[in-house]
Write a protein that holds these residues in place. Structure first.
Motif, PDB file in Angstrom:
ATOM      1  N   UNK A  31       0.832  -1.206   0.000  1.00 38.49           N
ATOM      2  CA  UNK A  31       0.000   0.000   0.000  1.00 38.49           C
ATOM      3  C   UNK A  31       0.864   1.253   0.000  1.00 38.49           C
ATOM      4  N   UNK A  32       0.601   2.137  -0.952  1.00 37.10           N
ATOM      5  CA  UNK A  32       1.297   3.428  -1.015  1.00 37.10           C
ATOM      6  C   UNK A  32       0.258   4.540  -0.915  1.00 37.10           C
ATOM      7  N   UNK A  33       0.493   5.494   0.004  1.00 43.27           N
ATOM      8  CA  UNK A  33      -0.450   6.591   0.181  1.00 43.27           C
ATOM      9  C   UNK A  33       0.231   7.929  -0.078  1.00 43.27           C
ATOM     10  N   UNK A  34      -0.583   8.890  -0.440  1.00 48.11           N
ATOM     11  CA  UNK A  34      -0.132  10.260  -0.649  1.00 48.11           C
ATOM     12  C   UNK A  34       0.149  10.927   0.695  1.00 48.11           C
ATOM     13  N   UNK A  35       0.965  11.960   0.690  1.00 43.85           N
ATOM     14  CA  UNK A  35       1.288  12.670   1.927  1.00 43.85           C
ATOM     15  C   UNK A  35       0.051  13.175   2.662  1.00 43.85           C
ATOM     16  N   UNK A  36      -0.999  13.519   1.920  1.00 44.98           N
ATOM     17  CA  UNK A  36      -2.196  14.056   2.572  1.00 44.98           C
ATOM     18  C   UNK A  36      -2.757  13.104   3.625  1.00 44.98           C
ATOM     19  N   UNK A  37      -2.513  11.833   3.488  1.00 41.17           N
ATOM     20  CA  UNK A  37      -3.018  10.845   4.443  1.00 41.17           C
ATOM     21  C   UNK A  37      -2.361  11.012   5.813  1.00 41.17           C
ATOM     22  N   UNK A  38      -1.153  11.553   5.850  1.00 39.49           N
ATOM     23  CA  UNK A  38      -0.435  11.702   7.128  1.00 39.49           C
ATOM     24  C   UNK A  38      -0.203  13.159   7.505  1.00 39.49           C
ATOM     25  N   UNK A  39      -0.752  14.090   6.731  1.00 38.11           N
ATOM     26  CA  UNK A  39      -0.409  15.488   6.922  1.00 38.11           C
ATOM     27  C   UNK A  39      -1.388  16.278   7.758  1.00 38.11           C
ATOM     28  N   UNK A 321       2.424  -2.933  -5.914  1.00 37.09           N
ATOM     29  CA  UNK A 321       2.150  -1.865  -4.960  1.00 37.09           C
ATOM     30  C   UNK A 321       1.115  -0.930  -5.553  1.00 37.09           C
ATOM     31  N   UNK A 322       0.157  -0.513  -4.745  1.00 34.22           N
ATOM     32  CA  UNK A 322      -0.915   0.364  -5.207  1.00 34.22           C
ATOM     33  C   UNK A 322      -0.702   1.786  -4.720  1.00 34.22           C
ATOM     34  N   UNK A 323      -0.581   2.728  -5.686  1.00 37.45           N
ATOM     35  CA  UNK A 323      -0.603   4.151  -5.377  1.00 37.45           C
ATOM     36  C   UNK A 323      -2.068   4.521  -5.187  1.00 37.45           C
ATOM     37  N   UNK A 324      -2.596   4.320  -3.977  1.00 38.59           N
ATOM     38  CA  UNK A 324      -4.042   4.270  -3.775  1.00 38.59           C
ATOM     39  C   UNK A 324      -4.761   5.540  -4.258  1.00 38.59           C
ATOM     40  N   UNK A 325      -4.426   6.763  -3.845  1.00 34.93           N
ATOM     41  CA  UNK A 325      -3.419   7.214  -2.901  1.00 34.93           C
ATOM     42  C   UNK A 325      -3.992   7.887  -1.652  1.00 34.93           C
ATOM     43  N   UNK A 326      -5.316   8.156  -1.607  1.00 32.55           N
ATOM     44  CA  UNK A 326      -5.838   9.053  -0.568  1.00 32.55           C
ATOM     45  C   UNK A 326      -6.437   8.356   0.653  1.00 32.55           C
TER      46      UNK A 326
END
Length: 730
Positions: A31-39, A321-326
């Motif tokens: 699983x790959x997430x965008x920074x917004x998920x942790x920001x 790997x999935x660039x899900x990303x949100x």
């Protein structure tokens, strides 16, 4: 370190770690997430914009294997080095508190330098790097880019684009190394070698990612993320070789085509993702989806009846790997699919094993070390000098009637046009921001073309134009001012863009620009046309009347200074076109056209052909020879040729070696580039050059979709000379 040569100790470590992992931990790695998920959106300008609770949810509870992209400042803009370093320290510190302490792999688009780090060295974009025909510059750009992302604390670069650019409408054309297979192969491979070195875990090296596998760059209608209709033979002949070369060069990751080829979306194409990529090309690294594209198998492509089915299709096709990303939707769905047995645990282990292997190869499991020092490794004078040289070698002199150029320093120049006084138009998308159009964020110490001219001029330089690309320009004022100047520099082109925001319906110039050009050309003053942009906009009517033409494309942050150096003769231009420049908006025929495309009423009649590029001196090739008239199927043939500077000043010339298979069971192009070399020559100097053509250079994809060499005659072409040889059974 090649992804194809996994060390036994790494394989053992991966197997040992896999045996300890829970299913949840395995699915998290995919699983790959965008920074917004942790920001923290409310603290988007903070020194460390990470929300600790969100980070721990992602890394400790969801076990995510990768995070990507920049903090969500407006338009995802570049960050200071200090911010990047704090972010990476925070993320890896969280990973170190996880049960198995598996580090996070952070990805970033650093496509022409450390794009998202403030004040980085930003090179010419790929299309302009290709125009240099200088593989050593591509290698150095790779070295410097890797060094600067590592100084930022980053490691994984979503670059290079190994698609070839054969559809000029496509808004990502400029991210490619042009239309030719050999040129793109050489330039892309050298970038990878510079970026990764012998071991990409080294403190100043980084991982590359080949994109976008495969066939993404030839959309039928020219719009981004729309279908390509490419047959298996054409795909193997034109689109797979660059990726095969990138894999051979050691790129450990591959990003998947966002669109579809022949009705099958890239993320669902098991034939290309597994049979070809793994079994034929021998790729051992991991594949990552592009932005939200697994979900889009359901929401857009309607290939899947549900998001759950979309995840199953993509994973079973070969996406690791999935660039899900949100969000964590991929994680939740894949966990459910694995528990129900719809996705076998063996497939999960396969994907996770590949991801962990790359993390071990990258040194992420080693004791963390501080990033390399900023001093000497980031925007260093030597890097800027290399960048300036790349910009010099990227700008193409296409026309120079009556030797108007170079100009004298005391010439009175009227400058006009929307690209004259902007840095953004020199760089394009993926520059500081995603679209590259935030002019106010560009460094104040870099020069636009106008500023660079004023710095060098001892005459009068007058500018009539707007402050922004879309500002109206007063044509009447331009015409009135022209009376007081010796020459007019007309700067036309495109504003920055990338991906779908860059879609256009036609290659025609904007009507406002064409009207300005008509007014300028009607003055009777000598006009120099200088263009910037990511694709060849139709300028035929302008070039017919202009005295000189410079094609700038996207020469990077040093492009303004480089253009001024060329205009004033401080640098002798030596770039060549890496694409065919069309005469009309629908006249799209690449240089390596088939015989039927130049037969009877059909003609190859571009405005400027592939490989075109003038100099302030002249060159001549002679004495073209092959070392034997006949060779066997498995033999090399050596080609030699002399190149002479027949002019009065020093310059560089790129010698292009083309090959034609005279008759074959599958129609062959009129010619294909098989070798090239750029040489520096003093006036009157001659160099004797040698090239070796291998059986692979003579081969093509046959009737059974296999590569072969057939007996018969071949023609080698260099300049206006040609020589034949024959291939026959040994």
């Amino acid at each position: 370190m090649s992804a194809e040569a996994v060390k036994p100790n790494i394989a053992s470590q991966v197997n040992h770690l896999l045996a300890q992992m829970t299913l949840e931990e395995k699915v998290g790695q995919m699983t790959q997430v965008d920074f917004t998920v942790i920001g923290k959106p409310e603290e988007r300008h903070a020194e460390n914009p990470i929300d600790q609770a969100k980070l721990e949810d992602a890394v400790l509870r969801r076990h995510v294997g990768s995070i990507m992209n920049t903090p969500y400042t407006p338009n995802n803009q570049a960050q200071p080095i200090a911010t990047w370093r704090r972010m990476q320290e925070t993320i890896q510190a969280a990973a170190a508190r996880s049960r198995l302490k598996i580090p996070v792999l952070y990805g970033i688009d650093a496509i022409h330098g450390a794009t998202y780090t403030q004040n980085a060295t930003l090179f010419p974009q790929a299309i302009s790097m290709a125009a240099t025909f200088n593989p050593d510059l591509s290698f150095k750009a790779g070295e410097i880019t890797a060094r600067e992302i590592r100084a930022s604390g980053l490691l994984w670069n979503f670059s290079p684009v190994m698609d070839i650019g054969r559809q000029p409408l496509w808004p990502r054309l400029w991210e490619t190394y042009g239309e030719d297979v050999h040129l793109a192969t050489v330039m892309g491979t050298r970038f990878i070698e510079g970026h990764q070195g012998a071991d990409f875990s080294a403190a100043d090296k980084g991982l590359t990612c080949l994109k976008h596998y495969v066939g993404y760059s030839l959309p039928f209608n020219g719009k981004d993320r729309t279908p390509a209709f490419i047959g298996e033979r054409m795909l193997r002949e034109y689109f797979l070789p660059t990726f095969a070369a990138g894999i051979k060069a050691g790129a450990p990751t591959v990003m998947v085509n966002s669109s579809e080829v022949d009705g099958i979306p890239g993320h669902a194409n098991r034939h290309y993702l597994t049979t070809v990529l793994r079994d034929e090309l021998g790729f051992k690294g991991f594949t990552v989806s592009d932005w939200q594209d697994i979900q889009r198998l359901y929401t857009r492509d309607r290939l899947a009846a549900s998001e759950k089915e979309a995840v199953k299709i993509a994973v079973m096709a070969g996406v690791d790997m999935s660039m899900v990303p949100f969000d964590f939707s991929f994680y939740d769905i894949l966990l459910e699919l694995a528990k129900s047995g719809e996705v076998p645990i063996a497939r999960i282990d396969e994907a996770v094993g590949r991801i962990l292997t790359v993390k071990y190869q990258a040194g992420l499991f080693n004791t963390p070390k501080a990033p390399i020092p900023v001093e000497g490794n980031f925007a260093a004078p030597a890097a800027t000098a290399t960048n300036r040289q790349a910009a010099h070698e990227a700008i193409i002199l296409a026309k120079n009637e009556n030797h108007l150029l170079p100009l004298k320093k005391d010439a009175n120049i009227l400058v006009t046009g929307p690209t004259a006084n902007l840095l953004s138009v020199l760089n394009g998308g993926w520059t500081i921001t995603w679209q590259g159009d935030a002019e106010h964020l560009y460094p104040k110490d870099k020069s636009t073309v106008l500023a660079a001219l004023k710095k060098q001029s001892t005459g009068k330089v007058t500018y009539v134009g707007g402050d922004r690309f879309d500002d109206p320009i007063d044509s009447e004022k331009v015409v009135a001012e022209a009376k007081h100047h010796d020459v007019i520099l007309l700067c036309l082109g495109e504003k920055p863009y990338t991906e779908t925001p860059g879609n256009i319906p036609s290659l025609e110039l904007d009507p406002e620009q064409q009207a300005l050009a008509d007014a300028v050309l009607a003055t009777g003053k000598p006009v120099i046309l200088l263009t910037f942009g990511g694709r060849p906009r139709i300028i035929t009517k302008v070039t017919e009347k202009a005295a000189a033409v410079l094609l700038g494309f996207l020469p990077g942050m040093e492009g303004g200074e480089a253009a001024a150096d060329i205009l004033y003769g401080a640098y002798n231009p030596d770039a060549k076109l890496p694409i065919t420049y069309p005469r009309d908006t629908n006249a799209i025929t690449p240089y390596d056209y088939k015989p039927i495309e130049s037969f009877e009423q059909n003609t190859y009649d571009p405005l400027y052909p592939f490989g075109h590029g003038l100099s302030y001196t002249t060159f001549e090739t002679s004495q073209l020879k092959v070392d034997k008239p006949r060779i066997g199927f498995n033999e090399n043939i050596n080609v030699s040729v002399d190149v002479t500077n027949t002019g009065k000043i020093a310059g560089k010339e790129t010698v292009l070696v083309y090959l034609n298979d005279v008759a074959a069971s599958v129609t062959r192009p009129n010619k294909q580039l098989k070798a090239f070399k750029k040489v520096a020559l003093e006036p009157g100097e001659t160099q004797h050059l040698n090239f070796t053509l291998t059986p692979d250079d003579l081969s093509f994809i046959g009737l059974d979709f296999k590569r072969l060499v057939e007996p018969g005659d071949f023609t080698v072409m260099v300049g206006n000379q040609s020589v034949k040889f024959t291939v026959s059974p040994s």
